[in-house]
Scaffold this motif. Structure first.
Motif, short mmCIF file in Angstrom:
data_model
loop_
_atom_site.label_atom_id
_atom_site.label_comp_id
_atom_site.label_asym_id
_atom_site.label_seq_id
_atom_site.Cartn_x
_atom_site.Cartn_y
_atom_site.Cartn_z
N TRP A 122 0.82 -1.21 0.00
CA TRP A 122 0.00 0.00 0.00
C TRP A 122 0.86 1.26 0.00
N LEU A 123 2.10 1.16 0.50
CA LEU A 123 2.99 2.32 0.51
C LEU A 123 3.32 2.80 -0.91
N LEU A 124 3.18 1.90 -1.88
CA LEU A 124 3.45 2.28 -3.26
C LEU A 124 2.39 3.22 -3.81
N PHE A 125 1.31 3.39 -3.07
CA PHE A 125 0.31 4.37 -3.50
C PHE A 125 0.92 5.77 -3.55
N VAL A 126 1.86 6.07 -2.68
CA VAL A 126 2.47 7.41 -2.62
C VAL A 126 3.23 7.73 -3.91
N PRO A 127 4.17 6.87 -4.38
CA PRO A 127 4.82 7.21 -5.64
C PRO A 127 3.88 7.19 -6.84
N ALA A 128 2.86 6.32 -6.80
CA ALA A 128 1.87 6.32 -7.89
C ALA A 128 1.12 7.64 -7.93
N LEU A 129 0.75 8.13 -6.75
CA LEU A 129 0.06 9.42 -6.68
C LEU A 129 0.98 10.56 -7.08
N ALA A 130 2.26 10.47 -6.73
CA ALA A 130 3.22 11.51 -7.10
C ALA A 130 3.37 11.59 -8.62
N LEU A 131 3.46 10.45 -9.28
CA LEU A 131 3.55 10.45 -10.75
C LEU A 131 2.26 10.97 -11.36
N ASN A 132 1.14 10.63 -10.76
CA ASN A 132 -0.15 11.14 -11.23
C ASN A 132 -0.20 12.66 -11.10
N PHE A 133 0.27 13.18 -9.98
CA PHE A 133 0.30 14.63 -9.75
C PHE A 133 1.18 15.33 -10.80
N ILE A 134 2.35 14.78 -11.06
CA ILE A 134 3.26 15.39 -12.04
C ILE A 134 2.63 15.40 -13.42
N MET A 135 1.99 14.28 -13.78
CA MET A 135 1.31 14.22 -15.08
C MET A 135 0.19 15.26 -15.15
N ASN A 136 -0.61 15.37 -14.09
CA ASN A 136 -1.69 16.35 -14.07
C ASN A 136 -1.15 17.77 -14.23
N LEU A 137 -0.04 18.06 -13.55
CA LEU A 137 0.56 19.39 -13.62
C LEU A 137 1.02 19.69 -15.04
N GLY A 138 1.71 18.74 -15.67
CA GLY A 138 2.17 18.95 -17.03
C GLY A 138 1.04 19.17 -18.01
N LEU A 139 -0.02 18.36 -17.91
CA LEU A 139 -1.17 18.53 -18.79
C LEU A 139 -1.86 19.87 -18.52
N GLY A 140 -1.95 20.25 -17.24
CA GLY A 140 -2.57 21.52 -16.89
C GLY A 140 -1.81 22.71 -17.44
N LEU A 141 -0.46 22.67 -17.39
CA LEU A 141 0.35 23.74 -17.94
C LEU A 141 0.16 23.85 -19.45
N PHE A 142 0.16 22.72 -20.13
CA PHE A 142 -0.01 22.71 -21.58
C PHE A 142 -1.38 23.28 -21.97
N LEU A 143 -2.43 22.81 -21.29
CA LEU A 143 -3.78 23.26 -21.63
C LEU A 143 -4.02 24.70 -21.19
N ALA A 144 -3.34 25.15 -20.13
CA ALA A 144 -3.52 26.53 -19.67
C ALA A 144 -3.11 27.53 -20.75
N ARG A 145 -2.03 27.22 -21.47
CA ARG A 145 -1.63 28.12 -22.55
C ARG A 145 -2.67 28.12 -23.67
N LEU A 146 -3.19 26.93 -24.01
CA LEU A 146 -4.18 26.86 -25.09
C LEU A 146 -5.46 27.60 -24.71
N VAL A 147 -5.91 27.41 -23.48
CA VAL A 147 -7.15 28.08 -23.04
C VAL A 147 -6.93 29.58 -22.95
N ALA A 148 -5.74 30.01 -22.52
CA ALA A 148 -5.46 31.45 -22.45
C ALA A 148 -5.51 32.09 -23.83
N ARG A 149 -5.16 31.31 -24.86
CA ARG A 149 -5.18 31.84 -26.24
C ARG A 149 -6.55 31.64 -26.90
#
Length: 297
Positions: free
Chosen positions: A176-203
């Motif tokens: 169950w401790l592996l949930f932490v790194p899985a969530l960390a990778l999920n967070f990083i992926m969400n952040l990257g997608l959010g940054l990419f889409l934020a520029r598109l939505v701003a334009r």
């Protein structure tokens, strides 16, 4: 009146001496290089945490049940999916512990979609702040994703409780401790997608409508309420699912919490590649338009 350089003027000079600063001028609002930009973001880490916590505290201020809706929303969604897909359509046949399978799918997917959607609006939702102050604009997207992570911590805890409480209850293991790194990778992926889409939505603000359709399609391609085994004979669709980062997140977390495993190594590799790639590409795409975010559209 005499003129002297600021680095050569002796101490105690007369008041009529003009000191000249020989450092080069820097244009206000100019985009720094990427490494300096990252350093500036680190200096705003306290603002990121404060903004995230403040928005979490005020997000449910107008609701009678307050933060309880953070738990009720995924539970009600899960109950609806169970009734429609598990009972009426029978998609849960052949899936061991389908209730736990569905709960993990609904809770984790909701966290990702809320993070990506909120991150895509980090610029358009903060125009007054952007025009009033000079700071790295990416801090807004980071703060948004940190806010979503903090607000979903009670949701994750409820997910653990339901997995343990609903028969057949699953035992807690070291995996169950592996949930932490899985969530960390999920967070990083969400952040990257959010940054990419934020520029598109701003334009192009119309992109927000496409994001809504995209997340709906992503839901059905991530095996939230059915098993990928249903498409075992369809190699192109199976390959698409195996390359889907959200399917990898759900498969890893389900294996950890429900089936006593540690997650398929191939799923970890795909998720890690998506997380790193999304962060690098999304960050660069966002940074390139840094000077444009405060302009009138």
């Amino acid at each position: 009146m005499s003129v002297q350089d600021s680095d050569s003027a002796p101490a105690g000079t007369d008041s009529d001496v003009v000191l000249i600063d020989k450092r080069p001028f820097v244009r206000v609002g100019a985009r720094p290089n990427i490494f300096r930009y990252i350093g500036q973001m680190w200096s705003y880490r306290h603002f990121i945490l404060f903004d995230a916590r403040a928005r979490v505290a005020g997000s449910a201020a107008n609701d009678a049940l307050g933060r309880l809706w953070m738990l009720l929303n995924p539970i009600l969604n899960g109950a609806t999916y169970f009734l429609v897909f598990g009972v009426l359509l029978g998609t849960g046949r052949g899936i061991e512990n389908f209730l736990g399978y569905l709960i993990i799918g609904v809770f984790m997917f909701r966290y990702t979609t809320s993070s990506v959607t909120a991150g895509s609006k980090a610029i358009v939702g903060n125009r007054p702040v952007i025009r009033a102050f000079s700071f790295p604009r990416a801090t807004l997207a980071v703060a948004t994703n940190v806010r979503e992570l903090i607000s979903n911590i009670p949701t994750f805890l409820m997910m653990f409780v339901l997995v343990l409480a609903i028969p057949p209850s699953e035992p807690i293991t070291w995996a169950w401790l592996l949930f932490v790194p899985a969530l960390a990778l999920n967070f990083i992926m969400n952040l990257g997608l959010g940054l990419f889409l934020a520029r598109l939505v701003a334009r192009w603000n119309d992109v927000t409508h496409l994001i809504a359709f995209g997340t709906r399609a992503w839901l059905y391609l991530s095996c939230v309420f059915f098993s990928a085994d249903r498409f075992a004979g369809n190699e192109p669709l199976t390959a698409l699912m195996n390359a889907n980062p959200m399917f990898c997140v759900l498969d890893i977390v389900r294996d950890i919490l429900l089936y006593g495993g540690m997650g398929d190594p191939a799923r970890w590799l795909v998720l890690g590649a998506w997380a790193l790639g999304a962060l690098v590409i999304g960050g660069l795409v966002f940074w390139q338009a840094e000077e444009s975010y405060g302009r009138e559209q």
